[in-house]
Scaffold this motif. Structure first.
Motif, PDB file in Angstrom:
ATOM      1  N   VAL A  56       0.842  -1.202   0.000  1.00  0.00           N
ATOM      2  CA  VAL A  56       0.000   0.000   0.000  1.00  0.00           C
ATOM      3  C   VAL A  56       0.873   1.245   0.000  1.00  0.00           C
ATOM      4  N   ASP A  86      -1.179  -5.068   2.042  1.00  0.00           N
ATOM      5  CA  ASP A  86      -2.561  -5.563   2.019  1.00  0.00           C
ATOM      6  C   ASP A  86      -2.534  -6.966   1.414  1.00  0.00           C
ATOM      7  N   GLU A 135      -2.198   6.288   6.301  1.00  0.00           N
ATOM      8  CA  GLU A 135      -2.471   7.722   6.487  1.00  0.00           C
ATOM      9  C   GLU A 135      -2.175   8.153   7.915  1.00  0.00           C
ATOM     10  N   THR A 175      -8.896  -3.242   2.429  1.00  0.00           N
ATOM     11  CA  THR A 175      -7.979  -2.371   1.686  1.00  0.00           C
ATOM     12  C   THR A 175      -8.081  -0.943   2.188  1.00  0.00           C
ATOM     13  N   THR A 176      -9.298  -0.479   2.419  1.00  0.00           N
ATOM     14  CA  THR A 176      -9.510   0.860   2.984  1.00  0.00           C
ATOM     15  C   THR A 176      -8.864   0.953   4.361  1.00  0.00           C
ATOM     16  N   ARG A 223      -5.160   1.401   4.012  1.00  0.00           N
ATOM     17  CA  ARG A 223      -4.835   2.781   3.605  1.00  0.00           C
ATOM     18  C   ARG A 223      -4.982   3.755   4.777  1.00  0.00           C
TER      19      ARG A 223
END
Length: 475
Positions: free
Chosen positions: A331, A342, A472, A464-465, A468
């Protein structure tokens, strides 16, 4: 299969997919639509507001989507496609019964498309099916064979602006490349021209059942491509009519690796592929790490060779294979040097392959695992615990949340706590944190420069979100 319409009759009728966003449903819906069929569907995840980008992409491609309330089932002519696991109380099931609609499982429909193609190329095995399907499909495309590809994962080589979810490729009818599933027994529906067998290990069924299913599968294949490194797969060799063997370790494998030629790095590897039919050697560069992916590449080369694609061309094609989403998918890396990966690992063999790949490079591993259901956790929880305890070192840590649950009547009495206890009993370090959100906060709290964070699990696009979001937060 005789109770179902013929291929031409099928394509003339409208289809409704219950759970159209599922990893097995979506590519099949795309293939049907690409061949001119009228396709609509519903999905519980869409109703819950999950993965809005995916459903927006489907609508942009012309799929008509309905709430999962039965409103999309309006005609007896419609064919309802639904997983065998979908409860009869789901509104689409109720409405389809009232109208006496034909109901088919995903595998029943896919097997008709597969068996009526010029040559069906099947990829079977407990682990690696999606990766090899993507590799073999890309080789066929590279070789100009215009394949139709049915996959359970997004193939990065085929992503485009108008097809962001490239888990299917709609090509001609002469070559149909598809992974085939043993977990529900539906592998028995397929009659392959080429049947690839990657491995045989514990997953959703007992070893005795798996040996029977895979042995019969080899017997139905005109040509088999068989992993000689896997003892269970090799034991099934007598079932095959004609066979091409592949393997890294077995020096008698027909498609193999020159000893001492493997050069590995954290993100790619190179090796000399040997075609022992003629003794030729071919330099392979694979933009994926891990010995299991080198084995996957050999499987794809052997499967392609069984269809007549020269080994040299297959090796060349794999040099530009971009991989799959959620298969050791990097990622990103934070400014402090923490890498987030991921990954689809969800059974013992897949998780072990991912963890071994991570541990082949220096640095601590934080492994997050989201169980993909209460049933699978009961079936293989002990083996999963052994893998996390064995493959990770004393500085590494496993963090698990509760199993994913989207509704239904499954027994939820036995959860993640048991697995955490088993990991600790075996000498591993593990934590159970019920909510995934809290797991994310804990991972960010624990992470330090040089760590690799692996986000692992299946049947949930939002992982996956989640990966991420962790990156972040680290940034």
């Amino acid at each position: 299969m005789s109770e179902f319409p013929t291929y031409d009759e099928l394509l003339a009728r409208p289809f409704f997919f219950c759970g159209i966003g599922g990893s097995g449903m979506l590519p099949l819906a795309q293939i049907l639509k690409g061949r001119g069929a009228q396709v609509s569907g519903s999905d519980r995840s869409r109703d819950q507001g999950r993965s809005p980008e995916k459903f927006a992409a489907l609508e942009a491609q012309g799929f008509t989507l309905f709430p999962q309330d039965g409103s999309g089932i309006t005609s007896k002519e419609q064919i309802l496609v639904a997983s065998a696991a979908v409860e009869d109380t789901v509104p689409e099931m109720v409405r389809a019964r009232e109208l006496d609609c034909l109901r088919m499982t995903r595998a029943e429909l896919n097997s008709i498309l597969f068996n009526t193609s010029g040559a069906g190329v099947a990829i079977a095995g407990t682990s690696g099916k999606s990766t090899v399907t993507g590799m073999l499909g890309w080789i066929m495309h590279f070789a100009g064979r215009d394949p139709t590809i049915m996959n359970g994962a997004v193939m990065k080589n085929f992503i485009s602006e108008d097809r962001p979810i490239a888990s299917a490729v709609v090509g001609g009818r002469s070559i149909f490349v598809s992974e085939v599933d043993e977990s529900d027994g539906s592998i028995a529906l397929y009659r392959p021209a080429v049947g690839v067998l990657l491995n045989v290990s514990l997953d959703h069924k007992s070893m005795e059942e798996l040996r029977q299913l895979f042995g019969d599968y080899l017997g139905r294949s005109r040509i088999a491509a068989l992993n000689a490194d896997d003892a269970e797969a090799l034991a099934l060799l007598p079932h095959a009519k004609e066979v091409i063997t592949f393997g890294i370790e077995q020096e008698k494998a027909q498609i193999g690796i020159m000893p001492g030629s493997i050069a590995e790095s954290p993100i790619r590897q190179a090796a000399l592929v040997v075609d022992r039919h003629d003794g030729s050697e071919h330099a392979l560069t694979l933009n994926m790490p891990g010995r299991h992916n080198l084995s996957n590449a050999l499987a794809a080369i052997a499967g392609a060779a069984a269809t007549g694609v020269p080994v040299a061309l297959a090796v060349e094609a794999l040099g530009s294979f971009a991989g799959l989403a959620r298969r050791f998918d990097i990622v990103g890396t934070s400014p402090s040097g923490i890498t987030v990966i991921d990954d689809f690992g969800h059974n013992p063999e897949k998780c072990a392959a991912t963890l071994r790949t991570l541990k082949s490079s220096p640095g601590r591993v934080i492994a997050f695992f989201q169980p993909h259901g209460y049933g699978p956790l009961r079936q293989m929880g002990h083996e999963l615990a052994e893998v996390f305890a064995r493959e990770l070192g004393p500085d590494d840590i496993t963090i698990m949340c509760d199993p994913v649950y989207f509704g239904g009547t499954v027994d939820r009495s036995e959860g993640t706590e048991r697995i955490i206890g088993l990991i600790e009993e075996a000498g591993g370090k593990a934590e159970h944190i019920a909510s995934r959100e809290d797991c994310g906060a804990r991972i960010v709290e624990l992470a330090r420069p040089g760590d690799r964070i692996a986000i692992m699990g299946a049947r949930d696009d939002t992982l996956t979100t989640f990966a991420r979001q962790i990156l972040e937060s680290l940034n």
